[in-house]
Design an enzyme around this catalytic site. Sequence first.
Site, PDB file in Angstrom:
ATOM      1  N   LYS A  74       2.350   1.719  -2.893  1.00  0.00           N
ATOM      2  CA  LYS A  74       3.465   1.846  -3.837  1.00  0.00           C
ATOM      3  C   LYS A  74       4.702   1.076  -3.404  1.00  0.00           C
ATOM      4  O   LYS A  74       5.516   0.672  -4.213  1.00  0.00           O
ATOM      5  CB  LYS A  74       3.859   3.317  -3.968  1.00  0.00           C
ATOM      6  CG  LYS A  74       2.822   4.122  -4.674  1.00  0.00           C
ATOM      7  CD  LYS A  74       3.385   5.507  -4.952  1.00  0.00           C
ATOM      8  CE  LYS A  74       2.457   6.322  -5.768  1.00  0.00           C
ATOM      9  NZ  LYS A  74       1.413   7.022  -5.305  1.00  0.00           N
ATOM     10  N   ARG A  75       4.845   0.942  -2.111  1.00  0.00           N
ATOM     11  CA  ARG A  75       6.060   0.307  -1.596  1.00  0.00           C
ATOM     12  C   ARG A  75       5.999  -1.217  -1.640  1.00  0.00           C
ATOM     13  O   ARG A  75       6.995  -1.882  -1.475  1.00  0.00           O
ATOM     14  CB  ARG A  75       6.333   0.778  -0.162  1.00  0.00           C
ATOM     15  CG  ARG A  75       6.894   2.180  -0.093  1.00  0.00           C
ATOM     16  CD  ARG A  75       6.836   2.727   1.316  1.00  0.00           C
ATOM     17  NE  ARG A  75       5.443   2.800   1.795  1.00  0.00           N
ATOM     18  CZ  ARG A  75       4.610   3.777   1.463  1.00  0.00           C
ATOM     19  NH1 ARG A  75       5.002   4.747   0.662  1.00  0.00           N
ATOM     20  NH2 ARG A  75       3.363   3.803   1.909  1.00  0.00           N
TER      21      ARG A  75
END
Length: 447
Positions: free
Chosen positions: A220-221
Amino acid sequence: MKPRVRFAPSPTGFLHIGGARTALFNWLYARHTGGTFVLRIEDTDTARNTQAAVDVILNGLRWLGLNWDEGPLTSDATGPVKGDYGPYFQSQRKDKYRLRVEALLSRGLAYEQDGAIKFRMTREPIVIQDLVVGDVERKLTDREEQDPDFVIVRSDGEPVFHLVNVVDDLEMNITHVIRGEDHLSNTSKHIALFRAFGVQPPKYAHIPLILNPDGTKMSKRDQGALLTAYMEGGYLPEAVVNYLCLLSWSPKDNREKIRLEEVIERFDLPQILRANARFDHAKLLWLQGEYARELRDDRFYELCVHALARAGIDTNRFPVEYVKAALDTCKGKIKLFTELPAYAGFYFKDSVDYDPDSAKKHFVPENRPRLEKLRDAYARQEPFEAAHLEAVLKNVAGELGVKAAVLVHPTRLACTGNPAGPSLYHLLEVLGKERVLQRLDRALASF
Ligand code: GLU
């Protein structure tokens, strides 16, 4: 029976590009087979769910055009097409889970332990016949070997993911579970639960992970991992959809730009590629440019106006014909709509800021008399049209004994503030004589 598939996101984070692809593959399979695409929000983890994440999922699917085919009627009209039904929410289906757990308990297939309810897991090996991965027999971990039973209702009374996921797939008559490969390790538990409920499990298709360009797992990052990055980043949904289709699927003839109708025609589960897919930003950007070039005028204008407005540039102050003519000079030139304010904002500003490096280079004393001569020639020029403006500029350059570029650069800089942009003579025509003379005068007064 026609296939019934579902996208079952948990609204605990934001919609990841991998989740968007899972949704797309389910949708494609439903459209290919004439089946049904169900959207089910898996919101049983009340501590981690957020309404914002639900909104991101719904908006993201709508943006991609992945309409779902059924759901409970809602008063808030969240349906994507007819506006009359929403997705299923697991939080609204608790009775169903309770009844199913009672059934397992009454048949001795589940039991209570320390306030929680555990499922009596089979000790027999389970082979998953996956349509993508092939046959998989998962080895039990040491801990599972000692006690393969697992919790289906926590001691606080909340049902656990494995249970609700299976109960819903069963109650919703899901025929094919198409989901990320990270769920392969859960699948033997799920198959055992289906069997305990006395039904055949659905068919499984676990799709490979999406990797970063460097081969690491995309999380997600990572940059570009969230769908919102594309929604807000000036991308066209059709480019993103086309690109997502190519992540683990291919039309087999090396084509990369492929119309959605054709993907629907050709898409099938056994063709999903086994290897992990690497995310290729350059390819996505290329597709974006291709789709942007082909946009119908009215949609192109609409997206441009929207992108300009987001950057604080109000095109409403200008006549529609002027706005359209200005935007016509940008078509095929920009890939992302977010590039537009910098590229074409000069059309809609009262005065432009000069790019400092170019100003240093082109607004120099020897260019003053040259630019003045061009200014006067333009002042006399009628009609103020691109072909004439080009001829006049070349003519003036000839008389001065300099190359056209010597006039082109300072003229562009004076009128747009930028060293590059739309075709010079076309942009001058669009700006019109009055604005062009004003801008040349202002530039001449600045050096
Ligand atoms: N809620 C699960 C997730 O978001 C879905 C698993 C599934 O598709 O079965 O990962």
